[in-house]
Each structure stands twice: as structure tokens, then as C-alpha cells.
Design a protein around this motif. Structure first.
Motif, mmCIF file in Angstrom:
data_model
loop_
_atom_site.group_PDB
_atom_site.id
_atom_site.type_symbol
_atom_site.label_atom_id
_atom_site.label_comp_id
_atom_site.label_asym_id
_atom_site.label_seq_id
_atom_site.Cartn_x
_atom_site.Cartn_y
_atom_site.Cartn_z
ATOM 1 N N LYS A 93 0.656 -1.128 -0.092
ATOM 2 C CA LYS A 93 0.020 0.070 -0.015
ATOM 3 C C LYS A 93 0.788 1.287 0.099
ATOM 4 O O LYS A 93 0.519 2.108 -0.551
ATOM 5 C CB LYS A 93 -0.995 0.031 1.157
ATOM 6 C CG LYS A 93 -1.941 -1.165 1.200
ATOM 7 C CD LYS A 93 -3.123 -0.883 1.947
ATOM 8 C CE LYS A 93 -4.366 -1.934 1.547
ATOM 9 N NZ LYS A 93 -5.453 -1.895 2.406
ATOM 10 N N TYR A 94 2.007 1.473 0.702
ATOM 11 C CA TYR A 94 2.819 2.267 0.823
ATOM 12 C C TYR A 94 4.265 1.893 0.486
ATOM 13 O O TYR A 94 4.507 0.660 1.008
ATOM 14 C CB TYR A 94 2.853 2.971 2.122
ATOM 15 C CG TYR A 94 1.466 3.839 2.418
ATOM 16 C CD1 TYR A 94 1.080 4.914 1.467
ATOM 17 C CD2 TYR A 94 0.446 2.852 3.101
ATOM 18 C CE1 TYR A 94 -0.275 5.416 1.997
ATOM 19 C CE2 TYR A 94 -0.727 3.731 2.951
ATOM 20 C CZ TYR A 94 -1.138 4.776 2.608
ATOM 21 O OH TYR A 94 -2.619 5.303 2.659
ATOM 22 N N VAL A 95 5.307 2.861 0.156
ATOM 23 C CA VAL A 95 6.574 2.843 0.237
ATOM 24 C C VAL A 95 7.431 3.866 0.877
ATOM 25 O O VAL A 95 6.899 5.003 0.474
ATOM 26 C CB VAL A 95 7.142 2.349 -1.458
ATOM 27 C CG1 VAL A 95 6.605 1.024 -1.928
ATOM 28 C CG2 VAL A 95 6.588 3.447 -2.470
ATOM 29 N N GLY A 96 8.303 3.225 1.487
ATOM 30 C CA GLY A 96 9.192 4.555 2.158
ATOM 31 C C GLY A 96 10.382 4.701 1.445
ATOM 32 O O GLY A 96 11.111 3.888 0.842
ATOM 33 N N VAL A 97 10.553 6.041 1.039
ATOM 34 C CA VAL A 97 11.536 6.494 -0.073
ATOM 35 C C VAL A 97 12.693 7.345 0.602
ATOM 36 O O VAL A 97 13.332 8.128 0.066
ATOM 37 C CB VAL A 97 10.834 7.257 -1.288
ATOM 38 C CG1 VAL A 97 9.960 6.007 -2.223
ATOM 39 C CG2 VAL A 97 9.891 8.157 -0.858
ATOM 40 N N LEU A 127 6.904 9.206 2.614
ATOM 41 C CA LEU A 127 6.141 8.036 2.495
ATOM 42 C C LEU A 127 5.342 8.131 1.156
ATOM 43 O O LEU A 127 4.751 9.231 0.998
ATOM 44 C CB LEU A 127 5.294 7.569 3.637
ATOM 45 C CG LEU A 127 4.557 6.310 3.702
ATOM 46 C CD1 LEU A 127 5.469 5.129 3.771
ATOM 47 C CD2 LEU A 127 3.494 6.268 4.777
ATOM 48 N N GLU A 128 5.187 7.209 0.210
ATOM 49 C CA GLU A 128 4.489 7.432 -0.934
ATOM 50 C C GLU A 128 3.328 6.339 -1.180
ATOM 51 O O GLU A 128 3.660 5.198 -0.932
ATOM 52 C CB GLU A 128 5.408 7.316 -2.249
ATOM 53 C CG GLU A 128 6.542 8.326 -2.306
ATOM 54 C CD GLU A 128 6.146 9.531 -3.027
ATOM 55 O OE1 GLU A 128 5.730 9.396 -4.207
ATOM 56 O OE2 GLU A 128 6.043 10.628 -2.595
ATOM 57 N N LEU A 129 2.338 6.608 -1.601
ATOM 58 C CA LEU A 129 1.276 5.883 -1.878
ATOM 59 C C LEU A 129 1.798 4.578 -3.061
ATOM 60 O O LEU A 129 2.618 5.249 -3.918
ATOM 61 C CB LEU A 129 -0.102 6.246 -2.455
ATOM 62 C CG LEU A 129 -1.044 5.668 -3.115
ATOM 63 C CD1 LEU A 129 -2.328 6.493 -2.783
ATOM 64 C CD2 LEU A 129 -1.036 5.498 -4.545
ATOM 65 N N PHE A 130 1.737 3.345 -2.906
ATOM 66 C CA PHE A 130 2.248 2.593 -4.026
ATOM 67 C C PHE A 130 1.318 2.365 -4.966
ATOM 68 O O PHE A 130 0.173 1.870 -4.904
ATOM 69 C CB PHE A 130 2.668 1.283 -3.401
ATOM 70 C CG PHE A 130 2.973 0.378 -4.279
ATOM 71 C CD1 PHE A 130 4.304 0.585 -4.882
ATOM 72 C CD2 PHE A 130 2.084 -0.721 -5.156
ATOM 73 C CE1 PHE A 130 4.830 -0.292 -6.056
ATOM 74 C CE2 PHE A 130 2.907 -1.215 -5.978
ATOM 75 C CZ PHE A 130 4.091 -1.522 -6.586
ATOM 76 N N SER A 131 1.719 2.872 -6.131
ATOM 77 C CA SER A 131 0.827 2.700 -7.578
ATOM 78 C C SER A 131 1.608 1.820 -8.522
ATOM 79 O O SER A 131 2.739 2.255 -9.032
ATOM 80 C CB SER A 131 0.561 4.179 -8.109
ATOM 81 O OG SER A 131 0.682 3.921 -9.351
#
Ligand code: GDP
Length: 309
Positions: A284-288, A295-299
């Protein structure tokens, strides 16, 4: 999207050096090239199954033919999208960072967060709290990792910075009682979301099941339907090794989604694909990055575009 692109740079570099040179326009695709290509994909930790599927697509379409580079990338991207979208469960709005979360229809939404120590759990909770407060939600944090004083301190520091309330108890307290109190506080103060941290010790499967089972029971008593989300944080840099550990947690916690932290620190960003294939729950999310906004929503679309653009 730029942050995601930056985070995936190391993975892209692998693909570029190992793979891209193989597919120069005008070159005829043969088996040795397919084999080389597959090695490159596996180097990114994408896993054997996903890379097999990609190579099979290419074999069917282009074996013995002159390749057009854009077509090849189009084929690879399409297969990755199919894998990442899974059973159609990733239909959220990539412009709304809260859309991957199942929010309660009334009363506070309860988000349980678990993961092994060191994976980036505390930081991810803080980042998620930031996303929520930025969208106008009132957040309560519950410091349920009562076995680690440092985790409680760190979460307390983040709560102060974010201006959210936090529920803590002395070291060694029952995590379920912290979780309960967090829910209670959220109800009585009219908060929108409570995020519950849980213990990250490596435990036996049975202990873990018992502990998480108890948390589920007590919070469900205070807030019917809770937890609405049960997120598992994974460390992208541990690659395939982290996966078996992860599936243990995933079963015990009845996970509804994954947060993949530290994607920026790895050349093995293909792990996202392997996870989606092997775990059956969506990222659902990725830490960048290490900062609170990282933190970005994972698309799936953004991921694939970032990897191959
Ligand atoms: P916990 O033990 O699972 O709670 O892990 P922490 O949240 O304390 O994080 C462990 C380390 O990883 C800290 O140094 C964090 O700053 C770092 N970290 C967490 N998330 C990310 C991320 O997305 N990217 C990077 N580069 N570092 C991260």
C-alpha cells in the motif's frame, strides 16, 4: 513520482547496465539474450516466477524477430502491471494518499502496524500519521511495542513533532492494554484514526499469534470492526530473505496491506514484484527516505513507469 523515481534509481541502474544493452534496436532476439535478460531481472530480486513470466511473454512475441525497443519495454511493463495489480485489489486513487486505507464508516479507524525490529516500523508509523494529519485527520498513536523503551521514546518524539496525542505505558506492560487505551482515547477525544505500534521482537509463531490475537480481541471490544487495517512493514533492503519472516507475521496478524520501507536504499527494488506474487496482499505504501514526508502511496503504474522510464 520524482521521489519514487529517485528511490528506484539503483534498481534502474542494474536494469540499465545488465539488461538494456541487450535490446538495442535492430537486434534479433535469441535464447542467450533472453537468458541474460532473465539474470538481470533476478538481480533486482523480482523472483523467479515473475521473471519467467516476463521472459515467456518476450519469447512468444519476439523470438527470432528484430526487436523494437519500445515494444519490448511495453511488453515487460504490461506483465509487471498484471502481477502488481493482483486480483484487482489495487484500484485506489493515486492522487489521494489515503485511498489505500479502509477507513471506518463512523468512529475512529484503527490501524495496527507490525513488523520485525529495525525494518522501519516506527518511522513508517510517523510518516503515516503525517499523511493523515496533513489530510485533516486527528490521530492518536498507541506505543504498543512495550518491550523496547527506545521505540516508545522515538514514537513519543514523533508525536510531539506532529502534534498528535500518544498513549504510552511503562516498559514491559501488556501491549494489548496500550492498544485498548489508544482506542479508548480516540473514542473519547473524537479522533479520526488510531495507529497502534506492536512488538517487533522475533518471536515464536505461537507467541506472536497469541499476542496479536489478544490485541485484535481487545480493540474489537472497544471499537467494533477494529482493526480496520493491519499493516506489515517490510525492509526492502533485506530482499528475498525478508520474505519468509514476513509471511509469518502476515498470517499471525491477518495483514491487509504492506508498507515497504527503505526502497531508496536498495538496488533490489524488484522485491515489490516478488512480494506481490508470493504474499497475496497488496503493497500500500513505500518508504523512500528517512524524512517524515518520505512515504508514497504505492501505485503499480507509477512503479513500473519509474523503473523503465
Ligand atoms: P523499527 O525498529 O522497525 O521501528 O525501525 P525504525 O523506524 O527505527 O527505522 C530503522 C532505521 O531505518 C532508522 O535509521 C530509519 O531512519 C531508517 N528508515 C526507516 N524508513 C526508511 C526509508 O524509507 N528509507 C531510508 N533510507 N531509511 C529508512
Amino acid at each position: 513520482f520524482d521521489k519514487l523515481k529517485g528511490a528506484l534509481q539503483k534498481t534502474k541502474d542494474v536494469l540499465r547496465t545488465d539488461v538494456r544493452d541487450l535490446f538495442k534496436a535492430g537486434v534479433i532476439l535469441d535464447e542467450p539474450k533472453l537468458e541474460e535478460f532473465q539474470k538481470g531481472l533476478i538481480t533486482t530480486d523480482m523472483g523467479v516466477s515473475a521473471s519467467n513470466q516476463i521472459v515467456e511473454d518476450l519469447r512468444k512475441k519476439y523470438l527470432g524477430r528484430t526487436m523494437v525497443l519500445d515494444e519490448v519495454w511495453g511488453t515487460v511493463k504490461e506483465r509487471l502491471r498484471i502481477i502488481l495489480v493482483g486480483k484487482g485489489d489495487v484500484a485506489w486513487d493515486s492522487k489521494n494518499p489515503l485511498s489505500p486505507l479502509k477507513l471506518a464508516e463512523s468512529g475512529p479507524t484503527v490501524i495496527l502496524v507490525c513488523g520485525v525490529n529495525g525494518v522501519g516500523k516506527t518511522t513508517s508509523i510517523a510518516k503515516l500519521a503525517k499523511l493523515l494529519t496533513k489530510s485533516g485527520k486527528k490521530v492518536v498513536l498507541a506505543a504498543g511495542d512495550t518491550f523496547r523503551a527506545a521505540a516508545v521514546e522515538q514514537l513519543t518524539m514523533w508525536a510531539k513533532r506532529l502534534g498528535c496525542e500518544i498513549v504510552t505505558k511503562p516498559s514491559g506492560s501488556d501491549p494489548a492494554s496500550v492498544a485498548f487505551e489508544g482506542c479508548d482515547r480516540a473514542v473519547t477525544t473524537g479522533a479520526d484514526v488510531v495507529i497502534i505500534d506492536t512488538a517487533g521482537r522475533l518471536q515464536t509463531h505461537q507467541n506472536l499469534m497469541q499476542e496479536l490475537g489478544k490485541i485484535h480481541r481487545v480493540i474489537g471490544k472497544r471499537i467494533p470492526g477494529a482493526p480496520h487495517e493491519s499493516l506489515l512493514v517490510l525492509d526492502a533492503t533485506t530482499g528475498q530473505n525478508g520474505l519468509s519472516q514476513a509471511s509469518k507475521f502476515s498470517d499471525a496478524a491477518n495483514c491487509t496491506g504492506l508498507v515497504l520501507a527503505k526502497l531508496d536504499g536498495t538496488a533490489k527494488g524488484g522485491i515489490v514484484v516478488a512480494i506481490r506474487e508470493q504474499m497475496g496482499i497488496p503493497v500500500k505504501y513505500v518508504g523512500v527516505g528517512e524524512q517524515i514526508d518520505d512515504l508514497e502511496l504505492f501505485s503499480p503504474d507509477d512503479f513500473v513507469d519509474a523503473l523503465f522510464s
